[in-house]
Write a protein that holds these residues in place. Structure first.
Motif, PDB file in Angstrom:
ATOM      1  N   ASN A 155       0.822  -1.217   0.000  1.00 50.58           N
ATOM      2  CA  ASN A 155       0.000   0.000   0.000  1.00 50.58           C
ATOM      3  C   ASN A 155       0.854   1.263   0.000  1.00 50.58           C
ATOM      4  O   ASN A 155       0.532   2.242  -0.681  1.00 50.58           O
ATOM      5  CB  ASN A 155      -0.922   0.007   1.224  1.00 50.58           C
ATOM      6  N   ASP A 156       1.951   1.261   0.764  1.00 51.55           N
ATOM      7  CA  ASP A 156       2.766   2.478   0.846  1.00 51.55           C
ATOM      8  C   ASP A 156       3.491   2.771  -0.461  1.00 51.55           C
ATOM      9  O   ASP A 156       3.759   3.932  -0.772  1.00 51.55           O
ATOM     10  CB  ASP A 156       3.766   2.371   2.001  1.00 51.55           C
ATOM     11  N   VAL A 157       3.806   1.743  -1.221  1.00 49.76           N
ATOM     12  CA  VAL A 157       4.374   1.992  -2.546  1.00 49.76           C
ATOM     13  C   VAL A 157       3.349   2.729  -3.402  1.00 49.76           C
ATOM     14  O   VAL A 157       3.671   3.677  -4.126  1.00 49.76           O
ATOM     15  CB  VAL A 157       4.800   0.669  -3.217  1.00 49.76           C
ATOM     16  N   PHE A 158       2.090   2.310  -3.310  1.00 44.60           N
ATOM     17  CA  PHE A 158       1.018   2.980  -4.054  1.00 44.60           C
ATOM     18  C   PHE A 158       0.746   4.384  -3.527  1.00 44.60           C
ATOM     19  O   PHE A 158       0.527   5.317  -4.290  1.00 44.60           O
ATOM     20  CB  PHE A 158      -0.270   2.160  -3.979  1.00 44.60           C
ATOM     21  N   PHE A 159       0.720   4.508  -2.207  1.00 43.28           N
ATOM     22  CA  PHE A 159       0.432   5.807  -1.591  1.00 43.28           C
ATOM     23  C   PHE A 159       1.452   6.842  -2.049  1.00 43.28           C
ATOM     24  O   PHE A 159       1.105   7.984  -2.367  1.00 43.28           O
ATOM     25  CB  PHE A 159       0.473   5.658  -0.075  1.00 43.28           C
ATOM     26  N   TYR A 160       2.704   6.440  -2.109  1.00 45.77           N
ATOM     27  CA  TYR A 160       3.756   7.332  -2.591  1.00 45.77           C
ATOM     28  C   TYR A 160       3.657   7.500  -4.107  1.00 45.77           C
ATOM     29  O   TYR A 160       3.894   8.576  -4.653  1.00 45.77           O
ATOM     30  CB  TYR A 160       5.121   6.760  -2.210  1.00 45.77           C
ATOM     31  N   GLY A 161       3.271   6.410  -4.784  1.00 43.39           N
ATOM     32  CA  GLY A 161       3.205   6.446  -6.240  1.00 43.39           C
ATOM     33  C   GLY A 161       2.113   7.335  -6.788  1.00 43.39           C
ATOM     34  O   GLY A 161       2.176   7.764  -7.953  1.00 43.39           O
ATOM     35  N   ASN A 162       1.115   7.657  -5.979  1.00 46.33           N
ATOM     36  CA  ASN A 162       0.046   8.537  -6.448  1.00 46.33           C
ATOM     37  C   ASN A 162       0.585   9.901  -6.863  1.00 46.33           C
ATOM     38  O   ASN A 162       0.005  10.580  -7.715  1.00 46.33           O
ATOM     39  CB  ASN A 162      -1.019   8.689  -5.363  1.00 46.33           C
ATOM     40  N   LYS A 163       1.704  10.305  -6.276  1.00 47.42           N
ATOM     41  CA  LYS A 163       2.310  11.591  -6.635  1.00 47.42           C
ATOM     42  C   LYS A 163       2.805  11.587  -8.086  1.00 47.42           C
ATOM     43  O   LYS A 163       2.968  12.643  -8.698  1.00 47.42           O
ATOM     44  CB  LYS A 163       3.468  11.906  -5.689  1.00 47.42           C
ATOM     45  N   LEU A 164       3.062  10.382  -8.637  1.00 52.61           N
ATOM     46  CA  LEU A 164       3.470  10.301 -10.039  1.00 52.61           C
ATOM     47  C   LEU A 164       2.382  10.850 -10.945  1.00 52.61           C
ATOM     48  O   LEU A 164       2.639  11.583 -11.896  1.00 52.61           O
ATOM     49  CB  LEU A 164       3.751   8.843 -10.417  1.00 52.61           C
ATOM     50  N   PHE A 165       1.138  10.451 -10.651  1.00 53.42           N
ATOM     51  CA  PHE A 165       0.018  10.960 -11.422  1.00 53.42           C
ATOM     52  C   PHE A 165      -0.025  12.483 -11.373  1.00 53.42           C
ATOM     53  O   PHE A 165      -0.210  13.150 -12.385  1.00 53.42           O
ATOM     54  CB  PHE A 165      -1.300  10.422 -10.844  1.00 53.42           C
ATOM     55  N   GLN A 166       0.122  12.999 -10.164  1.00 55.82           N
ATOM     56  CA  GLN A 166      -0.054  14.436  -9.966  1.00 55.82           C
ATOM     57  C   GLN A 166       0.936  15.244 -10.798  1.00 55.82           C
ATOM     58  O   GLN A 166       0.564  16.185 -11.498  1.00 55.82           O
ATOM     59  CB  GLN A 166       0.105  14.771  -8.474  1.00 55.82           C
ATOM     60  N   GLY A 167       2.232  14.863 -10.718  1.00 56.50           N
ATOM     61  CA  GLY A 167       3.245  15.616 -11.445  1.00 56.50           C
ATOM     62  C   GLY A 167       3.046  15.556 -12.946  1.00 56.50           C
ATOM     63  O   GLY A 167       3.134  16.571 -13.645  1.00 56.50           O
ATOM     64  N   GLN A 168       2.757  14.353 -13.456  1.00 61.68           N
ATOM     65  CA  GLN A 168       2.556  14.204 -14.895  1.00 61.68           C
ATOM     66  C   GLN A 168       1.297  14.931 -15.361  1.00 61.68           C
ATOM     67  O   GLN A 168       1.277  15.573 -16.405  1.00 61.68           O
ATOM     68  CB  GLN A 168       2.460  12.709 -15.245  1.00 61.68           C
ATOM     69  N   PHE A 169       0.253  14.820 -14.561  1.00 62.21           N
ATOM     70  CA  PHE A 169      -1.015  15.452 -14.919  1.00 62.21           C
ATOM     71  C   PHE A 169      -0.872  16.977 -14.967  1.00 62.21           C
ATOM     72  O   PHE A 169      -1.302  17.625 -15.932  1.00 62.21           O
ATOM     73  CB  PHE A 169      -2.076  15.034 -13.895  1.00 62.21           C
ATOM     74  N   ILE A 170      -0.258  17.556 -13.961  1.00 62.69           N
ATOM     75  CA  ILE A 170      -0.110  19.011 -13.912  1.00 62.69           C
ATOM     76  C   ILE A 170       0.773  19.496 -15.053  1.00 62.69           C
ATOM     77  O   ILE A 170       0.538  20.551 -15.657  1.00 62.69           O
ATOM     78  CB  ILE A 170       0.476  19.442 -12.550  1.00 62.69           C
ATOM     79  N   GLY A 171       1.792  18.700 -15.387  1.00 65.30           N
ATOM     80  CA  GLY A 171       2.702  19.100 -16.456  1.00 65.30           C
ATOM     81  C   GLY A 171       2.026  19.265 -17.796  1.00 65.30           C
ATOM     82  O   GLY A 171       2.474  20.037 -18.642  1.00 65.30           O
ATOM     83  N   VAL A 172       0.942  18.532 -18.038  1.00 65.29           N
ATOM     84  CA  VAL A 172       0.239  18.602 -19.329  1.00 65.29           C
ATOM     85  C   VAL A 172      -0.905  19.602 -19.298  1.00 65.29           C
ATOM     86  O   VAL A 172      -1.086  20.400 -20.216  1.00 65.29           O
ATOM     87  CB  VAL A 172      -0.298  17.208 -19.733  1.00 65.29           C
TER      88      VAL A 172
END
Length: 665
Positions: free
Chosen positions: A372-389
């Motif tokens: 779960n903690d790998v996923f919890f931290y991994g959610n930030k990947l979405f955020q950075g990529q999403f905001i960049g576009v």
């Protein structure tokens, strides 16, 4: 007991005259009831029905346990119980509101905000640290930019995250042991005190140069992280044990609402994140003269980040006071368990027995938390990529914070949905965690193999939907469930240690992600992360038991049998196949479940509890003080009368002993 009385009633005049109480058990232990008849099996069943077959778990006609019912009948029974309970709660809320419109708010504050105050504060601070990093990079690019040859060591910049996570891991394991050794109350006070020290260090962190400040900042986070780490096992165990109540006997509230009470405290972490994000946005606008976009003045950054730590320091100071002066009974359940087993210090015997009998559960809670903690931290990947576009100004800290605020609101919706459904016996903990892991797996694996499309303007809205879905189902799934079950599925003497160990292993998942993500590109990150969701789902299915609707006191009763070397003699619902993991069922644990045998044993266990309470009460009176013993007013008048008379017969005691020897009960 019914078998014993019916078998010997016509052969022993003393037993035949055992009276049935029809009124309050007042006076001495051997009061006479002139209008009493004699005990029958039906009398005994009626006397103990409210203890052995509560109507929220057993059918009224034939006393069938809800998990033994066919699926359709089970659904009808569960819906009927839940509907009646909901109506009762709504009436109670309405009655409170009629007397005082703010009474429901006060109730929520006492039962959710106060138990979760530590998690609210740590959620605020830990989220603040992640939010401040992009601000530091824009204010001091020569230090936080990560370039080779900068004024600050890249290793020390990375150590800010590493030391924070390591501090949390050390605190989780060490304070978990302290909580079982010295007590929950001591652990809670210690956590709040260390968090206060860490916040003061963060607020005042300084250095003769930027490198010195980074080093001071990193070690301050380590100190604060240690306090935060201890907050996990202490909040979970104290909320769990307070939800159960102070008595020996089971309660309707425990069976129907235990999960909700614990997750209501846990979701304060989400409110901490929300409050932090709102305050950071307001402070940056105030100190940067109403401008949210760069450039940011150094004075504005200094005021923003230092005040962001000063505010929770005030709240943490109050938390220290509250735990010292307002929580005198936080360790009550643990002290009673130790007193019962005549244990002082740490119960190493219970730890060995837990590893032997519940090793699979420990693996499930720790490994599930890790995934779960790998996923919890991994959610930030979405955020950075999403905001960049999607953003016209992706380098703006304010844009990042605003989108982060949206994500927090989605997460809060997930927290509350988990709290409302986690006690539903048709869905419950295990299913919630499996579904949550599955959705997280899907929302990561889809963009992993079409990364360019979903991070382009054409696919960005689908990417956004998956981003928010992963946030919602992470909270409405493994993030809430792992926190609850890591305390719930273990016995009281080692509950904090087991929770601390599970949380520590879980946090190593965050450490793995923070290190790994520094060395791989974004698409590779999406290739790596999904499989932890699939692994978490499989681990949950195989090794995690489902304790939804299971009485925590019944689990403690099973633990007493295990600890005393009588594990095979326990036949109650704690070994019902519905409450065991697939792994435990394959090992044959559920084969010993037998409702009829358990009924006889449960009455005898209740008798021993009653006799212990009588003895403890006499001892308290002799000392002239109120100790930790539970008084016998938990039992009804009829149960009092039954035990007073049947315990007073030496012949009956001898026959019970012979029968136990013959039948192995």
């Amino acid at each position: 007991m019914a078998h014993l009385l019916s078998h010997h009633r016509h052969h022993d005049p003393e037993i035949a005259q055992v009276p049935v109480p029809h009124g309050p058990a007042t006076g001495s232990e051997h009061d006479e009831y002139p209008d009493a008849g004699t005990y029958t099996a039906a009398d005994e069943a009626n006397i103990f029905a409210y203890l052995t077959h509560p109507d929220d778990s057993y059918t009224a006609d034939d006393h069938t346990y809800w998990a033994d019912l066919p699926l359709a009948a089970r659904a009808r029974f569960v819906h009927a119980v839940d509907a009646a309970e909901s109506k009762k709660e709504l009436r109670a809320v309405g009655a409170m509101a009629r007397k005082d419109p703010l009474a429901p708010v006060g109730w929520y504050f006492r039962h959710a905000v106060l138990p979760g105050a530590g998690l609210l504060l740590e959620g605020y601070v830990l989220f603040s640290i992640g939010n401040l990093e992009p601000l530091f990079k824009l204010a001091w690019p020569e230090c936080w930019g990560g370039q080779e040859g900068g004024v600050c060591s890249r290793n020390w910049i990375a150590s800010v995250t590493y030391l924070e996570v390591i501090g949390i891991m050390v605190g989780q394991q060490l304070v978990g042991i302290i909580g079982d050794w010295i007590g929950r109350r001591w652990g809670l006070i210690q956590d709040a005190s260390i968090m206060l020290l860490g916040l003061l260090m963060l607020t005042a962190s300084w250095g003769v140069n930027l490198q010195g400040w980074v080093i001071c900042y990193a070690w301050s986070l380590f100190v604060y992280g240690f306090g935060v780490g201890g907050e996990y096992p202490m909040t979970a165990t104290s909320s769990m044990e307070n939800a159960v109540g102070a008595g020996r006997l089971s309660s309707r509230d425990d069976r129907l609402h235990r999960g909700r009470k614990v997750t209501m405290a846990f979701l304060m972490q989400g409110w901490g994140q929300f409050i932090n994000q709102v305050l950071l946005i307001l402070m940056l606008l105030i100190f940067n003269h109403g401008q949210g976009d760069p450039p940011y003045g150094l004075a504005a950054v200094q005021w923003t980040f230092r005040l962001s730590f000063a505010f929770p320091a005030v709240g943490t100071l109050w938390l220290v006071y509250y735990r010292v002066y307002k929580m005198p009974y936080a360790s009550r359940q643990l002290q009673l368990a130790k007193s019962k087993n005549k244990v002082t210090g740490y119960d190493r015997h219970s730890l060995r027995m837990t590893l032997h009998h519940f090793g699979g559960r420990l693996f499930a809670s720790a490994a599930g938390w890790f995934c779960n903690d790998v996923f919890f931290y991994g959610n930030k990947l979405f955020q950075g990529q999403f905001i960049g576009v999607i953003s016209s100004n992706p380098k703006s800290v304010m844009v990042t914070w605003l989108w982060s605020l949206c994500n927090i609101l989605v997460s809060l919706a997930g927290y509350y949905t988990a709290s409302f459904l986690i006690d539903n016996r048709l869905y419950g903990r295990k299913m919630m965690q499996q579904v949550g892991f599955l959705v997280c797996f899907i929302t990561f694996v889809i963009p992993a193999f079409r990364f360019k499309y979903y991070t382009s303007p054409e696919g960005i809205h689908s990417f956004q939907a998956m981003y928010f879905l992963s946030s919602f189902f992470n909270q409405f799934g493994p993030n809430a469930v792992t926190f609850l079950v890591a305390a719930e599925i273990f016995p009281t003497p080692v509950r904090a240690s087991a929770h601390g160990f599970s949380a520590c292993i879980g946090k190593s998942g965050a450490l793995l992600a923070s290190v790994l993500y520094n060395y791989i590109d974004n698409q590779t990150k999406f290739y790596v992360v999904p499989w932890f969701g699939l692994a978490g789902m499989l681990i949950t299915f195989i090794w995690l038991p489902d304790t939804t609707g299971l009485d925590l006191k019944e689990q403690e009763r099973r633990w007493d049998y295990i600890r005393n070397g009588r594990a095979e003699e326990y036949h109650g619902v704690a070994v019902h196949p519905a409450h065991l993991s697939w792994w435990e069922r394959m090992r044959g644990v559920g084969k010993q479940y037998d409702a009829k045998l358990d009924l006889k044993a449960k009455i005898e266990d209740l008798r021993r509890d009653w006799e212990d309470a009588q003895e403890a009460r006499r001892e308290e009176k002799r000392r002239g003080e109120e100790g930790l013993a539970y008084h016998d007013d938990e039992f009804s008048d009829e149960v009092h009368g039954y035990f007073q008379r049947t315990s007073g017969s030496p012949k009956l005691k001898a026959m019970e002993k012979n029968r136990s020897r013959e039948e192995g009960v």
